[in-house]
Enzyme design. Structure first.
Site, PDB file in Angstrom:
ATOM      1  N   ASP A  53      18.405  -7.456   5.440  1.00 27.58           N
ATOM      2  CA  ASP A  53      17.144  -7.742   4.768  1.00 27.58           C
ATOM      3  C   ASP A  53      16.715  -9.157   5.141  1.00 27.58           C
ATOM      4  O   ASP A  53      17.555 -10.005   5.495  1.00 27.58           O
ATOM      5  CB  ASP A  53      17.297  -7.626   3.252  1.00 27.58           C
ATOM      6  CG  ASP A  53      15.978  -7.815   2.518  1.00 27.58           C
ATOM      7  OD1 ASP A  53      14.964  -7.240   2.958  1.00 27.58           O
ATOM      8  OD2 ASP A  53      15.956  -8.540   1.508  1.00 27.58           O
TER       9      ASP A  53
ATOM     10  N   GLU B  89      13.905 -12.473   3.968  1.00 31.01           N
ATOM     11  CA  GLU B  89      12.883 -13.054   3.103  1.00 31.01           C
ATOM     12  C   GLU B  89      12.053 -13.972   3.979  1.00 31.01           C
ATOM     13  O   GLU B  89      12.580 -14.582   4.929  1.00 31.01           O
ATOM     14  CB  GLU B  89      13.500 -13.814   1.930  1.00 31.01           C
ATOM     15  CG  GLU B  89      14.369 -12.968   1.008  1.00 31.01           C
ATOM     16  CD  GLU B  89      13.656 -11.806   0.339  1.00 31.01           C
ATOM     17  OE1 GLU B  89      12.400 -11.842   0.261  1.00 31.01           O
ATOM     18  OE2 GLU B  89      14.344 -10.864  -0.092  1.00 31.01           O
TER      19      GLU B  89
ATOM     20  N   GLU C 265       2.720 -16.414  -3.513  1.00 29.58           N
ATOM     21  CA  GLU C 265       3.037 -15.019  -3.832  1.00 29.58           C
ATOM     22  C   GLU C 265       4.439 -14.647  -3.338  1.00 29.58           C
ATOM     23  O   GLU C 265       5.183 -13.943  -4.020  1.00 29.58           O
ATOM     24  CB  GLU C 265       2.008 -14.076  -3.195  1.00 29.58           C
ATOM     25  CG  GLU C 265       0.593 -14.256  -3.722  1.00 29.58           C
ATOM     26  CD  GLU C 265      -0.166 -15.374  -3.009  1.00 29.58           C
ATOM     27  OE1 GLU C 265       0.454 -16.096  -2.192  1.00 29.58           O
ATOM     28  OE2 GLU C 265      -1.376 -15.517  -3.285  1.00 29.58           O
TER      29      GLU C 265
ATOM     30  N   HIS D  80      14.348 -11.234  -5.437  1.00 27.11           N
ATOM     31  CA  HIS D  80      14.781 -10.675  -4.157  1.00 27.11           C
ATOM     32  C   HIS D  80      15.673 -11.692  -3.448  1.00 27.11           C
ATOM     33  O   HIS D  80      15.415 -12.895  -3.491  1.00 27.11           O
ATOM     34  CB  HIS D  80      13.573 -10.362  -3.269  1.00 27.11           C
ATOM     35  CG  HIS D  80      12.782  -9.182  -3.731  1.00 27.11           C
ATOM     36  ND1 HIS D  80      12.201  -8.285  -2.868  1.00 27.11           N
ATOM     37  CD2 HIS D  80      12.471  -8.742  -4.977  1.00 27.11           C
ATOM     38  CE1 HIS D  80      11.557  -7.356  -3.558  1.00 27.11           C
ATOM     39  NE2 HIS D  80      11.711  -7.624  -4.841  1.00 27.11           N
TER      40      HIS D  80
ATOM     41  N   ASP E  34      20.217  -7.949  -1.693  1.00 32.44           N
ATOM     42  CA  ASP E  34      19.455  -6.730  -1.423  1.00 32.44           C
ATOM     43  C   ASP E  34      20.130  -5.880  -0.355  1.00 32.44           C
ATOM     44  O   ASP E  34      20.081  -4.650  -0.409  1.00 32.44           O
ATOM     45  CB  ASP E  34      18.025  -7.084  -0.991  1.00 32.44           C
ATOM     46  CG  ASP E  34      17.172  -7.553  -2.163  1.00 32.44           C
ATOM     47  OD1 ASP E  34      17.708  -7.687  -3.277  1.00 32.44           O
ATOM     48  OD2 ASP E  34      15.965  -7.808  -1.961  1.00 32.44           O
TER      49      ASP E  34
END
Length: 241
Positions: free
Chosen positions: A7, A9, A52, A150, A155
């Site tokens: 994963d 970010e 965001e 997250h 994750d």
């Protein structure tokens, strides 16, 4: 079979302008976690983190001060993933970012033939959804209470459990001469177990008294009892054979 569940970010949603700021992965061999993981926070080299995005992963610019750049961790990631399938949730997003980051370094893009998208798997298996990672954890009874935000490594660990459930649950591999999963590059041989037929049937353990008690009970069931139909069918099959 090696698979890396991973994963990312990022600073935002646009892979052309935004940067990867966290990359995590866990290794599966024959669908079992080996304990090998990859995890780095990554300095975006001045690229601002969108509010965001920060609200989702909680990573600030201050958190990334002094962290390595993507160029500094790229070769480690390539060694970690070499020869493995890459498994991600909404893989198009993560692979898109990795391809842009690698493109800046002159590396070729990821081979799409090695990519597995668990979101696509989930949508085929559960077409009515929802199919977010949190929803799939709830569906399969996977504890995700630590997931307040997250995070690439957490994750990945959750997704590894979800992925195993999506493809049918854990299947034990029989590996000759090894009680643990093989290291990368080792040859794996599977052994076939053949169960021989019993040469003679076992001696019945029912006593005559138990047989008589059973017959007496069956006699009370009446002529239309399903038990009588089943036993008469078995007797006819035995006679014909």
């Amino acid at each position: 079979m090696r698979e890396i569940i991973f994963d990312t970010e990022t600073t935002g949603l646009d892979s052309r302008d935004d940067r990867v700021i966290e990359l995590g992965g866990v290794e599966l061999v024959n669908r079992f976690p080996t304990g090998r993981t990859f995890h780095h926070y990554i300095n975006p080299q001045g690229r601002a983190i969108h509010a965001e995005a920060q609200s989702v992963h909680g990573i600030s610019a201050a958190d990334l001060a002094g962290k390595p750049t993507f160029a500094e961790i790229a070769e480690e990631w390539l060694r970690f993933t070499e020869g493995a399938k890459l498994v991600a949730h909404n893989a198009t997003f993560d692979i898109g970012f990795l391809n842009v980051e690698f493109g800046r370094l002159g590396h070729p893009p990821v081979d799409n033939g090695l990519v597995v998208d668990t979101l696509a798997l989930a949508r085929r298996k559960h077409p009515m959804g929802p199919n977010s990672l949190d929803a799939l954890c709830r569906r399969y009874g996977i504890d995700n209470t630590k997931r307040a935000k997250h995070g690439a490594l957490l994750d990945s660990e959750l997704l590894a459990e979800v992925y195993i459930e999506l493809i049918g649950g854990k299947q034990a591999a029989l590996i000759l001469d090894s009680a643990t999963a093989p290291a990368q590059g080792e040859n794996v041989r599977q052994i076939e177990i053949i169960v021989a037929e019993r040469p003679a049937p076992l001696v019945p353990r029912l006593t005559e008294a138990e047989r008589a008690a059973h017959a007496a009970m069956v006699a009370t069931l009446g002529e239309k009892a399903l038990w009588l139909k089943a036993t008469s069918s078995e007797a006819s099959a035995a006679t014909s054979s």
